[in-house]
Design a protein around this motif. Structure first.
Motif, mmCIF file in Angstrom:
data_model
loop_
_atom_site.group_PDB
_atom_site.id
_atom_site.type_symbol
_atom_site.label_atom_id
_atom_site.label_comp_id
_atom_site.label_asym_id
_atom_site.label_seq_id
_atom_site.Cartn_x
_atom_site.Cartn_y
_atom_site.Cartn_z
ATOM 1 N N ALA A 313 0.844 -1.205 0.000
ATOM 2 C CA ALA A 313 0.000 0.000 0.000
ATOM 3 C C ALA A 313 0.872 1.245 0.000
ATOM 4 C CB ALA A 313 -0.923 0.003 1.220
ATOM 5 N N MET A 314 1.984 1.174 0.745
ATOM 6 C CA MET A 314 2.882 2.320 0.796
ATOM 7 C C MET A 314 3.457 2.612 -0.598
ATOM 8 S SD MET A 314 6.221 3.352 1.198
ATOM 9 C CE MET A 314 7.200 1.940 1.594
ATOM 10 N N TYR A 315 3.868 1.541 -1.289
ATOM 11 C CA TYR A 315 4.443 1.734 -2.622
ATOM 12 C C TYR A 315 3.389 2.143 -3.641
ATOM 13 C CZ TYR A 315 9.076 -0.009 -1.427
ATOM 14 O OH TYR A 315 10.328 -0.140 -0.909
ATOM 15 N N MET A 316 2.121 1.728 -3.406
ATOM 16 C CA MET A 316 1.053 2.102 -4.341
ATOM 17 C C MET A 316 0.948 3.612 -4.484
ATOM 18 S SD MET A 316 -0.538 -0.047 -6.024
ATOM 19 C CE MET A 316 -2.009 0.817 -6.552
ATOM 20 N N ALA A 317 1.351 4.321 -3.402
ATOM 21 C CA ALA A 317 1.255 5.785 -3.434
ATOM 22 C C ALA A 317 2.053 6.369 -4.602
ATOM 23 C CB ALA A 317 1.734 6.370 -2.114
ATOM 24 N N TYR A 318 3.133 5.683 -5.001
ATOM 25 C CA TYR A 318 3.912 6.198 -6.133
ATOM 26 C C TYR A 318 3.064 6.175 -7.402
ATOM 27 C CZ TYR A 318 8.501 5.839 -3.736
ATOM 28 O OH TYR A 318 9.565 5.990 -2.910
ATOM 29 N N LEU A 319 2.294 5.090 -7.572
ATOM 30 C CA LEU A 319 1.505 4.946 -8.798
ATOM 31 C C LEU A 319 0.267 5.846 -8.762
ATOM 32 C CD1 LEU A 319 1.777 1.082 -9.262
ATOM 33 C CD2 LEU A 319 3.228 2.878 -10.179
ATOM 34 N N LEU A 342 1.099 17.393 -0.554
ATOM 35 C CA LEU A 342 1.527 17.555 0.837
ATOM 36 C C LEU A 342 0.334 17.431 1.785
ATOM 37 C CD1 LEU A 342 4.145 20.349 0.252
ATOM 38 C CD2 LEU A 342 4.583 18.148 1.330
ATOM 39 N N LEU A 343 -0.822 17.959 1.335
ATOM 40 C CA LEU A 343 -2.021 17.847 2.172
ATOM 41 C C LEU A 343 -2.370 16.371 2.385
ATOM 42 C CD1 LEU A 343 -4.385 19.409 3.493
ATOM 43 C CD2 LEU A 343 -5.640 19.082 1.364
ATOM 44 N N SER A 344 -2.323 15.605 1.292
ATOM 45 C CA SER A 344 -2.623 14.173 1.396
ATOM 46 C C SER A 344 -1.644 13.510 2.359
ATOM 47 C CB SER A 344 -2.571 13.556 -0.003
ATOM 48 O OG SER A 344 -1.976 12.295 -0.010
ATOM 49 N N ASN A 345 -0.399 13.943 2.278
ATOM 50 C CA ASN A 345 0.633 13.381 3.131
ATOM 51 C C ASN A 345 0.380 13.679 4.609
ATOM 52 O OD1 ASN A 345 3.090 12.248 3.799
ATOM 53 N ND2 ASN A 345 4.145 13.235 2.136
ATOM 54 N N VAL A 346 0.048 14.950 4.896
ATOM 55 C CA VAL A 346 -0.166 15.364 6.290
ATOM 56 C C VAL A 346 -1.369 14.608 6.862
ATOM 57 C CG1 VAL A 346 -0.906 17.309 7.718
ATOM 58 C CG2 VAL A 346 0.901 17.630 6.014
ATOM 59 N N VAL A 347 -2.464 14.577 6.114
ATOM 60 C CA VAL A 347 -3.670 13.921 6.624
ATOM 61 C C VAL A 347 -3.402 12.422 6.828
ATOM 62 C CG1 VAL A 347 -6.073 13.392 6.102
ATOM 63 C CG2 VAL A 347 -5.159 15.617 5.529
ATOM 64 N N GLY A 348 -2.718 11.810 5.862
ATOM 65 C CA GLY A 348 -2.410 10.386 5.976
ATOM 66 C C GLY A 348 -1.576 10.103 7.220
ATOM 67 N N LEU A 349 -0.554 10.910 7.447
ATOM 68 C CA LEU A 349 0.312 10.673 8.604
ATOM 69 C C LEU A 349 -0.436 10.882 9.920
ATOM 70 C CD1 LEU A 349 3.768 12.190 7.538
ATOM 71 C CD2 LEU A 349 3.162 9.795 7.826
ATOM 72 N N VAL A 350 -1.329 11.879 9.959
ATOM 73 C CA VAL A 350 -2.088 12.100 11.200
ATOM 74 C C VAL A 350 -2.967 10.881 11.481
ATOM 75 C CG1 VAL A 350 -3.917 13.481 12.260
ATOM 76 C CG2 VAL A 350 -2.038 14.619 11.070
ATOM 77 N N VAL A 351 -3.633 10.366 10.457
ATOM 78 C CA VAL A 351 -4.494 9.197 10.676
ATOM 79 C C VAL A 351 -3.643 8.001 11.117
ATOM 80 C CG1 VAL A 351 -5.987 7.525 9.517
ATOM 81 C CG2 VAL A 351 -6.310 9.954 9.133
ATOM 82 N N ILE A 352 -2.484 7.814 10.489
ATOM 83 C CA ILE A 352 -1.625 6.684 10.877
ATOM 84 C C ILE A 352 -1.157 6.851 12.326
ATOM 85 C CG2 ILE A 352 0.670 5.688 10.466
ATOM 86 C CD1 ILE A 352 0.148 5.888 7.510
ATOM 87 N N THR A 363 -6.673 2.954 6.133
ATOM 88 C CA THR A 363 -7.240 4.245 5.727
ATOM 89 C C THR A 363 -6.131 5.271 5.624
ATOM 90 O OG1 THR A 363 -9.204 3.669 6.977
ATOM 91 C CG2 THR A 363 -8.991 5.965 6.304
ATOM 92 N N GLY A 364 -5.219 5.234 6.614
ATOM 93 C CA GLY A 364 -4.076 6.154 6.583
ATOM 94 C C GLY A 364 -3.258 5.969 5.320
ATOM 95 N N TYR A 365 -2.937 4.710 5.012
ATOM 96 C CA TYR A 365 -2.180 4.444 3.775
ATOM 97 C C TYR A 365 -2.945 4.952 2.564
ATOM 98 C CZ TYR A 365 1.517 1.448 5.753
ATOM 99 O OH TYR A 365 2.607 0.974 6.416
ATOM 100 N N GLY A 366 -4.282 4.751 2.591
ATOM 101 C CA GLY A 366 -5.114 5.202 1.470
ATOM 102 C C GLY A 366 -5.033 6.712 1.302
ATOM 103 N N LEU A 367 -5.076 7.415 2.439
ATOM 104 C CA LEU A 367 -5.042 8.879 2.361
ATOM 105 C C LEU A 367 -3.707 9.395 1.835
ATOM 106 C CD1 LEU A 367 -6.929 9.698 5.663
ATOM 107 C CD2 LEU A 367 -7.657 10.291 3.344
#
Ligand SMILES: Nc1nc(=O)c2nc(CNc3ccc(C(=O)N[C@@H](CCC(=O)O)C(=O)O)cc3)cnc2[nH]1
Length: 468
Positions: A313-319, A342-352, A363-367
């Motif tokens: 899932a983490m690598y999927m973010a590249y695609l 960057l927004l997607s990154n911040v929100v994802g990290l907060v959820v994680i 969900t965090g990985y998805g964000l």
């Protein structure tokens, strides 16, 4: 974005084929070799050093500090093995970083004169050499100190960082200013895809067959990379000229990128974008260092199959970022695509950082789906700030920044994680999210500050849009 009057590498002859071999396979193969090798190397060290100390536990790679099932995470012998392995990893990384610092900054600017092909072949040969030495260590059970020799030799030939620098400089050579961000993003997607395939496949393979066969694959893939460049890849530097390798001129050309008089605004933008790149990539690397620990321990207590899905899932973010970037570019300028990334990154990290259950973690990985959209934008903006004869020097300096990111991230995140366990397990991710606000501010600020078009710093630009 308007078209630049004089475009680097943008003169396809009328008969030029659209699908000539390009540089993406080089980065794909190089990354596959690296991603296959790194975890194998750690696990080999674990098994070998563990056996020498008389420890016969399984190599989880790292202990589970939260304790899942309570199977011996407090075992002093296991801790000793862990310490020894992490020390060896540190020595190898430090050696790689410092030797690489010396060689990448030499080879990168050199490639601006002699062409990109030599600086893509040399590191690939170096990686094959390193795999060969590692194989010897395994076959002959030599002391693991010889790993250091392999690492240093490979570092002298530029290592993976030179492949990165060479590939990005190649793409800058052959792309026009309009399409550069997307071309850079494609290259990064290759990087992600190779990482994903290698990390999933490599783990399974080692489980089934041990170390030797996967290492032969690393050797073969590195060699194949060198051969592909030697026999298939056309040169991208238009005016090649012979240049000596061992001269201080190359270091000076990197220094001059950041200090050239007369281009003050471009210089400041270069520094600000480099800082943004440093913070962003350091947070990415740092988070990546602790995902597995975070998932192994309670409350998530993931087993190895879920860990594998998490990593995928983490690598999927590249695609997904590549697709997102493409779509968003239709209606937004690059800067604002990076801000959304960057927004997607911040929100994802907060959820994680708050994830206590498996669905929340995914969900965090998805964000994080757009989180890799910012780096291609920064790379492309950096590339447009320097002359077409300085792309090698620029990307060499970016590769060094990336090496530094790796060291800083490992240091900061691996100390922050144990230190914050008692008050908030996910704190390092929250910390990462907060730090990411700095690149977001920097990128936004440069865009607002710089209301003139992106190419305003080139001599061919009309005087009325030039700085000052
Ligand atoms: N601390 C640390 N953790 C890691 O996981 C790690 N991984 C590598 C493996 N090498 C690499 C090199 C580049 C990229 C990479 O994705 N680079 C892109 C995007 C960077 C980003 O946004 O994270 C690039 O544009 O260079 C990934 C792994 C090297 N040092 C590390 N260092």
């Amino acid at each position: 974005m308007a078209e630049s009057p004089a475009v680097a590498g943008d003169q396809p002859g009328p008969l030029e084929p659209r699908c000539r071999p390009t540089v993406e396979p080089v980065l794909f193969l190089g990354t596959a070799a690296l991603s296959l090798q790194a975890p194998l190397c750690t696990q080999y060290l674990w098994d070998r050093l563990g056996a020498e100390l008389g420890y016969n536990g399984t190599s989880h790679g790292s202990g589970s500090p939260g304790g899942c099932g309570g199977n011996g995470s407090g075992d002093p012998l296991q801790q000793e093995v862990e310490t020894l392995v992490s020390h060896w990893n540190l020595y190898l990384n430090l050696a790689g970083f410092f030797v690489g610092l010396f060689s990448v900054t030499l080879f990168g600017p050199w490639s601006d004169s002699v062409g990109r092909r030599p600086v893509l072949i040399l590191p690939a040969v170096g990686m094959a050499l390193q795999a060969g030495i590692y194989l010897l260590v395994m076959y002959l059970r030599l002391h693991v100190g010889y790993f250091l020799l392999g690492r240093i030799l490979c570092g002298l030939l530029g290592d993976y960082n030179l492949i990165l620098a060479g590939c990005f400089a190649y793409v800058a050579d052959i792309s026009d200013r309009r399409s550069r961000t997307f071309r850079v993003a494609i290259l990064e997607a290759c990087l992600g895809l190779a990482g994903m395939l290698a990390s999933i496949g490599g783990g399974q393979w080692r489980k089934a067959q041990g170390y030797i066969d996967p290492f032969w694959l690393v050797f073969a893939v590195s060699l194949a990379t060198a051969l592909y460049v030697a026999f298939c890849l056309p040169e991208s530097v238009k005016e090649k000229k012979p240049a000596p390798l061992l001269t201080l001129r190359h270091y000076i050309s990197i220094y001059r990128l950041y200090t050239q008089p007369g281009h003050q605004k471009a210089r400041q933008k270069l520094a600000l974008y480099s800082l943004a790149f440093f913070l962003l990539v350091a947070i990415h690397f740092g988070a990546r260092d602790i995902y597995v620990l975070y998932e192994l321990s309670s409350p998530l207590c993931w087993a190895s199959d879920l860990i594998g899905y998490g990593s995928a899932a983490m690598y999927m973010a590249y695609l997904s970022s590549l697709a997102g970037l493409r779509a968003l570019q239709l209606c937004l300028a690059d800067t604002w695509v990076a801000e959304l990334g960057l927004l997607s990154n911040v929100v994802g990290l907060v959820v994680i950082s708050l994830a206590a259950t498996t669905p929340l973690m995914f969900t965090g990985y998805g964000l994080l789906f757009l989180s890799m959209a910012a780096t291609p934008v920064i790379r492309s903006k950096l590339s447009k700030l320097v002359d077409e004869t300085e792309q090698g020097a620029l990307f060499a300096s970016v590769a060094c920044v990336e090496g530094l990111c790796s060291l800083v991230a490992t240091g900061v995140f691996n100390s922050l994680y144990p230190a914050s366990l008692h008050f908030m397990k996910g704190f390092p991710f929250l910390f990462g999210a907060i730090v990411l606000l700095i690149p977001a501010a920097l990128i936004g600020w440069v865009e607002i500050w710089d209301s003139t078009p992106e190419y305003a710093h080139f001599p061919e630009t009309p005087a009325h849009v030039q700085e000052g």
